[in-house]
Design an enzyme around this catalytic site. Structure first.
Site, PDB file in Angstrom:
ATOM      1  N   TYR A  38      82.468  25.397  53.599  1.00  0.00           N
ATOM      2  CA  TYR A  38      82.395  26.755  53.094  1.00  0.00           C
ATOM      3  C   TYR A  38      82.424  26.712  51.808  1.00  0.00           C
ATOM      4  O   TYR A  38      81.885  27.622  51.465  1.00  0.00           O
ATOM      5  CB  TYR A  38      84.419  27.731  54.288  1.00  0.00           C
ATOM      6  CG  TYR A  38      84.798  28.774  53.180  1.00  0.00           C
ATOM      7  CD1 TYR A  38      83.221  29.910  54.566  1.00  0.00           C
ATOM      8  CD2 TYR A  38      85.005  28.888  52.111  1.00  0.00           C
ATOM      9  CE1 TYR A  38      83.577  31.053  54.217  1.00  0.00           C
ATOM     10  CE2 TYR A  38      85.259  30.593  52.248  1.00  0.00           C
ATOM     11  CZ  TYR A  38      84.965  31.402  52.268  1.00  0.00           C
ATOM     12  OH  TYR A  38      84.646  32.651  52.060  1.00  0.00           O
ATOM     13  N   LYS A  69      79.651  28.751  49.233  1.00  0.00           N
ATOM     14  CA  LYS A  69      80.074  29.324  48.800  1.00  0.00           C
ATOM     15  C   LYS A  69      79.564  28.826  47.122  1.00  0.00           C
ATOM     16  O   LYS A  69      79.758  29.766  46.332  1.00  0.00           O
ATOM     17  CB  LYS A  69      81.395  30.036  48.691  1.00  0.00           C
ATOM     18  CG  LYS A  69      81.881  30.825  49.481  1.00  0.00           C
ATOM     19  CD  LYS A  69      80.484  32.363  50.129  1.00  0.00           C
ATOM     20  CE  LYS A  69      81.202  33.008  51.457  1.00  0.00           C
ATOM     21  NZ  LYS A  69      80.804  34.190  51.500  1.00  0.00           N
TER      22      LYS A  69
END
Length: 247
Positions: free
Chosen positions: A146, A150
């Site tokens: 994740y 990002k």
């Protein structure tokens, strides 16, 4: 009148941006998977702000969903693109299912890559536009897949910002920390740490006007981002072992 297209626009931070742009008089195109929820959101925004709201039901983790939104971006005038759709996974890599990891990366990386590519020609031809990519402070640390996705979105945004500024297009990486979006609450996180959607949107709009490369809302998250930027990589990796903020 200008138009803003917002992915994940029927809830959370996406809905916050939709309300803000509608309040400023922008027409909207909202993209999400749940058509009934999109319809309810469109009715609410149209009746409250008097703007026109179109909706596109699409799953941006799929090629077909991206194709559908890309076609709209290529055929209609869209002045503002907000790449907001996304989610995290409950299990860290590699304990979760590989298919879930791939789907998350498709949504967090491939979808904004493709939609931005579709939006740029029209914006540059008109000599103005804005692209807001909703990343996370998780992207500032080595924080699993994740955080890696990002981090890609942050660096993509900052590179694109330099390329497009001479052509009148602004690009901003929005980096929220823990934000009340309607998702399940994390009880172990103290209340004072959490941001509201309006705080994130307010800061993003200020930073967009100031032509900043990144937007981080909340004094504590600003300090966090500064500390991470200046910390040695060994210390940053240690910080990442604790729970990392996710929008």
């Amino acid at each position: 009148m200008t138009t803003a297209l917002i992915t994940g626009g029927s809830s959370g931070i996406g809905l916050g941006f939709a309300r803000r742009f509608a309040a400023e008089g922008h027409d909207l195109v909202l993209v999400a998977r749940d058509q009934p929820r999109l319809d309810r959101t469109a009715v609410e925004l149209q009746s409250r702000y008097g703007v026109h709201v179109d909706t596109i039901s699409a799953d941006l983790a799929t090629v077909e969903g991206c194709d559908l939104v890309e076609k709209h971006l290529g055929s209609a005038v869209v002045d503002i693109l907000v790449n907001n759709a996304g989610h995290a996974l409950p299990q860290p890599y590699p304990r979760g299912a590989l298919a879930d990891e791939e789907r998350m990366l498709d949504l967090l990386v491939r979808a904004p890559l493709r939609l931005t590519h579709a939006a740029i020609p029209g914006m540059t031809a008109r000599g103005h536009g804005a692209i807001l990519n909703v990343a996370s402070v998780a992207g500032l640390l080595p924080a699993g897949t994740y955080g890696a996705a990002k981090a890609w979105l942050i660096h993509f945004s900052e590179s694109l910002r330099l390329d497009l500024a001479p052509r009148g297009v602004r690009v901003l990486a929005v980096c929220p920390g823990f934000t009340h979006t309607g998702a399940p609450h994390i009880d172990t996180i103290p209340d004072w740490i959490w941001l509201s959607v309006d705080q994130v949107v307010d800061q993003a709009m200020k930073d967009l006007r100031r032509r900043r490369p990144r937007s981080v809302a909340g004094r504590h998250f600003k300090l966090y981002a500064t500390a991470v930027h200046h910390a040695p990589r060994r210390l940053a990796a240690r910080m990442a072992r604790s729970r990392t903020p996710k929008n």
